[in-house]
Design an enzyme around this catalytic site. Structure first.
Site, PDB file in Angstrom:
ATOM      1  N   ARG A  86      29.759  34.644  12.102  1.00 36.42           N
ATOM      2  CA  ARG A  86      30.271  35.785  11.341  1.00 36.42           C
ATOM      3  C   ARG A  86      31.148  36.637  12.245  1.00 36.42           C
ATOM      4  NH1 ARG A  86      26.946  39.169  10.816  1.00 36.42           N
ATOM      5  NH2 ARG A  86      25.027  38.221  11.562  1.00 36.42           N
ATOM      6  N   TYR A 216      33.722  29.419   8.149  1.00 37.44           N
ATOM      7  CA  TYR A 216      32.324  29.484   8.588  1.00 37.44           C
ATOM      8  C   TYR A 216      31.425  30.117   7.517  1.00 37.44           C
ATOM      9  CZ  TYR A 216      28.025  31.074  10.524  1.00 37.44           C
ATOM     10  OH  TYR A 216      26.693  31.316  10.668  1.00 37.44           O
ATOM     11  N   LYS A 225      25.976  36.831   2.393  1.00 40.18           N
ATOM     12  CA  LYS A 225      26.077  38.135   3.051  1.00 40.18           C
ATOM     13  C   LYS A 225      26.947  39.077   2.228  1.00 40.18           C
ATOM     14  CE  LYS A 225      23.556  36.585   6.260  1.00 40.18           C
ATOM     15  NZ  LYS A 225      22.162  37.042   6.301  1.00 40.18           N
ATOM     16  N   HIS A 245      17.904  42.364   3.973  1.00 34.70           N
ATOM     17  CA  HIS A 245      18.007  41.170   4.824  1.00 34.70           C
ATOM     18  C   HIS A 245      16.589  40.781   5.257  1.00 34.70           C
ATOM     19  CE1 HIS A 245      20.078  39.341   8.657  1.00 34.70           C
ATOM     20  NE2 HIS A 245      19.917  38.446   7.717  1.00 34.70           N
ATOM     21  N   SER A 267      19.690  38.573  12.451  1.00 34.40           N
ATOM     22  CA  SER A 267      20.093  37.161  12.386  1.00 34.40           C
ATOM     23  C   SER A 267      19.606  36.411  13.620  1.00 34.40           C
ATOM     24  CB  SER A 267      21.619  37.074  12.319  1.00 34.40           C
ATOM     25  OG  SER A 267      22.090  37.910  11.296  1.00 34.40           O
ATOM     26  N   ALA A 268      19.138  35.187  13.390  1.00 34.21           N
ATOM     27  CA  ALA A 268      18.710  34.295  14.475  1.00 34.21           C
ATOM     28  C   ALA A 268      17.542  34.866  15.297  1.00 34.21           C
ATOM     29  CB  ALA A 268      19.893  33.924  15.379  1.00 34.21           C
ATOM     30  N   CYS A 269      16.630  35.588  14.632  1.00 38.48           N
ATOM     31  CA  CYS A 269      15.423  36.096  15.296  1.00 38.48           C
ATOM     32  C   CYS A 269      14.156  35.503  14.684  1.00 38.48           C
ATOM     33  CB  CYS A 269      15.363  37.618  15.217  1.00 38.48           C
ATOM     34  SG  CYS A 269      16.533  38.422  16.291  1.00 38.48           S
ATOM     35  N   LYS A 271      13.498  34.458  11.232  1.00 40.07           N
ATOM     36  CA  LYS A 271      13.046  34.702   9.846  1.00 40.07           C
ATOM     37  C   LYS A 271      12.644  33.392   9.172  1.00 40.07           C
ATOM     38  CE  LYS A 271      16.361  37.169   7.870  1.00 40.07           C
ATOM     39  NZ  LYS A 271      17.222  37.436   9.049  1.00 40.07           N
ATOM     40  N   THR A 272      13.475  32.363   9.361  1.00 37.25           N
ATOM     41  CA  THR A 272      13.181  31.084   8.707  1.00 37.25           C
ATOM     42  C   THR A 272      11.861  30.517   9.236  1.00 37.25           C
ATOM     43  OG1 THR A 272      15.544  30.733   8.449  1.00 37.25           O
ATOM     44  CG2 THR A 272      14.144  28.799   8.143  1.00 37.25           C
ATOM     45  N   ASP A 294      15.817  34.707   3.904  1.00 39.13           N
ATOM     46  CA  ASP A 294      16.912  35.538   4.434  1.00 39.13           C
ATOM     47  C   ASP A 294      17.168  36.811   3.629  1.00 39.13           C
ATOM     48  OD1 ASP A 294      18.982  35.843   6.411  1.00 39.13           O
ATOM     49  OD2 ASP A 294      20.465  35.331   4.890  1.00 39.13           O
ATOM     50  N   ASN A 383      24.968  28.498  17.298  1.00 38.02           N
ATOM     51  CA  ASN A 383      24.884  28.972  15.905  1.00 38.02           C
ATOM     52  C   ASN A 383      25.137  27.830  14.926  1.00 38.02           C
ATOM     53  OD1 ASN A 383      24.490  31.023  13.934  1.00 38.02           O
ATOM     54  ND2 ASN A 383      26.706  31.202  13.644  1.00 38.02           N
ATOM     55  N   SER A 384      24.834  26.587  15.357  1.00 37.52           N
ATOM     56  CA  SER A 384      24.975  25.471  14.398  1.00 37.52           C
ATOM     57  C   SER A 384      23.924  25.645  13.297  1.00 37.52           C
ATOM     58  CB  SER A 384      24.831  24.129  15.104  1.00 37.52           C
ATOM     59  OG  SER A 384      23.657  24.088  15.871  1.00 37.52           O
ATOM     60  N   ARG A 385      24.219  25.112  12.129  1.00 35.41           N
ATOM     61  CA  ARG A 385      23.411  25.454  10.950  1.00 35.41           C
ATOM     62  C   ARG A 385      23.029  24.236  10.127  1.00 35.41           C
ATOM     63  NH1 ARG A 385      22.378  31.111   9.808  1.00 35.41           N
ATOM     64  NH2 ARG A 385      23.409  32.204  11.518  1.00 35.41           N
ATOM     65  N   ARG A 416      14.216  41.582  18.554  1.00 32.75           N
ATOM     66  CA  ARG A 416      14.033  40.801  19.777  1.00 32.75           C
ATOM     67  C   ARG A 416      14.110  41.804  20.923  1.00 32.75           C
ATOM     68  NH1 ARG A 416      15.521  35.253  20.934  1.00 32.75           N
ATOM     69  NH2 ARG A 416      15.940  34.859  18.740  1.00 32.75           N
ATOM     70  N   ASN A 512       1.858  33.385  15.235  1.00 33.49           N
ATOM     71  CA  ASN A 512       2.158  34.682  14.605  1.00 33.49           C
ATOM     72  C   ASN A 512       1.233  34.933  13.411  1.00 33.49           C
ATOM     73  OD1 ASN A 512       4.124  35.142  16.483  1.00 33.49           O
ATOM     74  ND2 ASN A 512       5.788  34.359  15.204  1.00 33.49           N
TER      75      ASN A 512
HETATM   76  C1  OXD Z   1      22.907  35.543   9.317  1.00 33.12           C
HETATM   77  C2  OXD Z   1      22.637  34.407   8.411  1.00 33.12           C
HETATM   78  O1  OXD Z   1      23.871  35.503  10.111  1.00 33.12           O
HETATM   79  O2  OXD Z   1      21.641  34.454   7.692  1.00 33.12           O
HETATM   80  O3  OXD Z   1      22.154  36.524   9.234  1.00 33.12           O
HETATM   81  O4  OXD Z   1      23.438  33.450   8.394  1.00 33.12           O
HETATM   82 MN    MN Z   2      20.638  36.362   7.740  1.00 31.44          MN
END
Ligand code: OXD
Ligand code: MN
Length: 601
Positions: A86, A216, A225, A245, A267-269, A271-272, A294, A383-385, A416, A512
């Protein structure tokens, strides 16, 4: 219309969820007249259409076929190396006045911005196909559900939107023919993927998004988003609900006592991973189920907060995903998945840093270059998805399609943080909980371009996603609290605190569950806690740590509050509030003073 109507493509009847609402048709023709595509493809989201688009994408090298025995129906896409995350610096909220966008958004004047974007879009789809994607955000029978249309010249966007949203006829039908119905207009064009001509612009007053110059995900899957958060948060304030979010998960005890929690992490902390958590052996009989990973849309019903997940799939960070960190995600992405910017192993499988097993001896990296374990570069972009349908998550919650949503017992904020912030604590009440969210901070990740690892305030994990003035957003949260007679309890967590030697103090992932269990106990009124200046803190024996291989010193350290660190933290809160130039609600300024005073007691 200046130009002749573009041909309908493909001519064989695939792609036929044509909108019937005249307002939508007029808008599509206006964009077609501007961008001058060769064809218009009315997407219907059917299997036949999907196969057709995959075949075309393979021919044009938009997709690479992965080994279909190892990962059936799965493909790899490599984005331009200058277009992998992003772009917050090129993201704009175009409200009539700068004040409405507020101090945390880039603002640009709507009229001028429309003119600039129209100039960029002029003739931009010449020789290309223009896809029209009808999509629905939210379960079919939810009052919160929204309709959007995305116009794009990217097949990759169509293929992703089919996974991420409920796409096609279902959206066209739900919108109906009312010329005044609410729907979102999203226009996307790749242009020439030039960072100099990359703009992600939101016009909340017009329910309109225009995104150019990027391919992207977060910049171009306009449902996510752009609509679900930026435009969504703007609509949510106007319509008295919350667009956040946040992941949503269900947690059920062996006796069948079930709670739902929503959690906001940047992001990237993780959640998934948290949304798909598998409890450790000690918690046999406990079940964690995923509603969303998300985004949460939440409304008040009978004094309680109810949440839906507006999405239909997951667009998750790949590196670090493994059978150890997230077995449910691994199963989901073992088939029917689009991978973006991972490495291609010589056996045709997808590979990334942190995947189970040994690295391949040779692979093609995300840029398309040769890679070996001796290479300095990462094989997969950080940041590959993956893009994968939520129905393939083995832990999917049975109520995910429930229109009224699921009742939320607890809201969790988290970032984080290597220091200062303990593993978990609970706010004293709703306004204090809003303060925890408003002062959240996190070390930055690769999900957005820019420096990684810098602590930045990211209130409610919405800093890049709040579509209006952040001060009004905080006030909206405070006001929502007044409408809740049975509000969720609000917590803060930090899985990432480090010890003096720089090692993580907490094992994270499935473990967790122990923190989640304490949170649930607090909701049930059974969990013990000590009053501290920052909130209710568990003492080590309030957490179920049975069968956890952890040093007692680490537990004490991760639950500890260092007064010096908190003096710095309080100063950082003040600095952040001051930087917002006077938009902070009085009630939150008072919360800061009360927090400072509690440290003096
Ligand atoms: C983010 C996403 O960047 O969910 O938060 O892709
Ligand atoms: Mn997100």
């Amino acid at each position: 219309m200046k130009n002749p109507a573009p041909a309908i493509f493909p001519p064989n009847g695939i792609g036929d969820a044509r909108p019937t609402n005249q307002a939508v048709l007029d808008w599509v023709h206006e964009i077609a007249a501007l961008t001058e595509p060769e064809n218009i493809f009315w997407c219907d989201g059917s299997d036949r259409e999907n196969e057709f688009l995959i075949a075309e994408s393979l021919k044009q090298n938009v997709l690479i076929k992965l080994n279909q025995k190892k990962v059936p129906h799965s493909y790899l896409h490599r984005s331009d190396p200058n277009d992998v995350a992003r772009v917050e610096q090129f993201t704009f909220v175009c409200t009539p006045t700068k004040e409405e966008a507020g101090p945390t958004n880039n603002w640009s004047e709507p009229k001028e911005t429309y003119a600039k974007l129209r100039a960029l879009l002029k003739g931009a789809m010449r020789g290309r196909t223009m896809f029209v994607i009808p999509y629905m955000m939210g379960p079919p029978d939810s009052p919160l559900t929204k309709i959007g249309f995305e116009i794009t010249d990217s097949k990759y966007v169509v293929l992703n939107m089919r996974i991420m949203t409920r796409m096609g006829e279902i959206a066209v039908k739900r919108l109906g023919n009312d010329p005044n119905a609410e729907w979102n207009r999203g226009t996307h064009s790749l242009l020439d993927i030039n960072p100099e001509r990359r703009f992600i612009c939101h016009f909340p007053q017009d329910n309109t998004i225009i995104s150019v110059g990027s391919g992207y995900g977060g910049n171009v899957l306009l449902s996510k988003k752009c609509l679900a958060l930026r435009i969504g948060s703007y609509l949510a304030r106007k319509q008295a609900w919350l667009a956040e979010h946040m992941l949503i998960l269900g947690v059920e005890s062996p006796e069948g006592n079930k709670h739902y929690v929503a959690a906001a992490f940047p992001s990237a902390c993780g959640k998934t991973n948290f949304a798909m958590l598998i409890p450790p052996k000690h918690f046999e009989g406990w079940k964690v189920t995923t509603v969303g990973d998300d985004i949460a849309w939440m409304q008040v019903r009978d004094g309680r907060l109810y949440a839906i997940n507006p999405e239909n799939g997951y667009f998750g960070v790949v590196p670090g995903t493994s059978y150890k960190s997230n077995p449910n995600a691994m199963q989901a992405i073992s088939h029917d998945t689009l991978y973006t910017n991972v490495a291609l192993a010589d056996d045709g499988d997808a590979w990334w840093e942190g995947k189970d097993g040994d690295p391949p001896q040779h692979a093609i990296d995300w840029r398309g270059n040769d890679w070996t374990p001796a290479s300095k570069e990462k094989a997969a972009h950080p940041n590959s998805r993956f893009t994968t349908p939520m129905r393939d998550n083995p832990a999917l919650d049975p109520d995910v399609e429930k229109g009224e949503g699921v009742p939320i017992s607890a809201i969790i904020f988290g970032g984080r943080r290597s220091d200062t912030v303990p593993l978990v604590y609970e706010s004293f009440n709703w306004p204090h909980g809003v303060y925890l969210g408003a002062t959240m901070a996190s070390e930055t990740t690769a999900a957005a371009t820019g420096a990684v690892g810098r602590v930045r305030r990211d209130p409610m994990a919405m800093l890049p996603f709040c579509g209006y003035n952040i001060g009004d957003y905080f006030q909206h949260w405070l006001d929502m609290g007044k409408r809740l007679t049975n509000p969720p309890l609000i917590f803060n967590v930090n899985w990432f605190r480090k010890g003096v030697n720089g090692q993580f103090l907490w094992p994270g992932f499935g473990e967790n569950m122990r923190v989640l269990k304490w949170i649930i106990d607090r909701c049930d009124g059974t969990g013990g806690a000590l009053k501290s200046p920052i909130g209710w803190l568990p003492s080590p024996h309030d957490l179920d740590l049975v069968e956890l291989d952890i040093d007692h010193k680490c537990v004490a350290e991760i639950l500890g509050i260092d007064h010096e660190e908190w003096q710095r933290e309080l100063a950082a809160h003040k600095e952040f509030f001051d930087s917002l130039g006077g938009v902070m609600p009085e009630q939150l300024l008072e919360q800061r003073e009360q927090l400072a005073a509690r440290f003096m007691e």
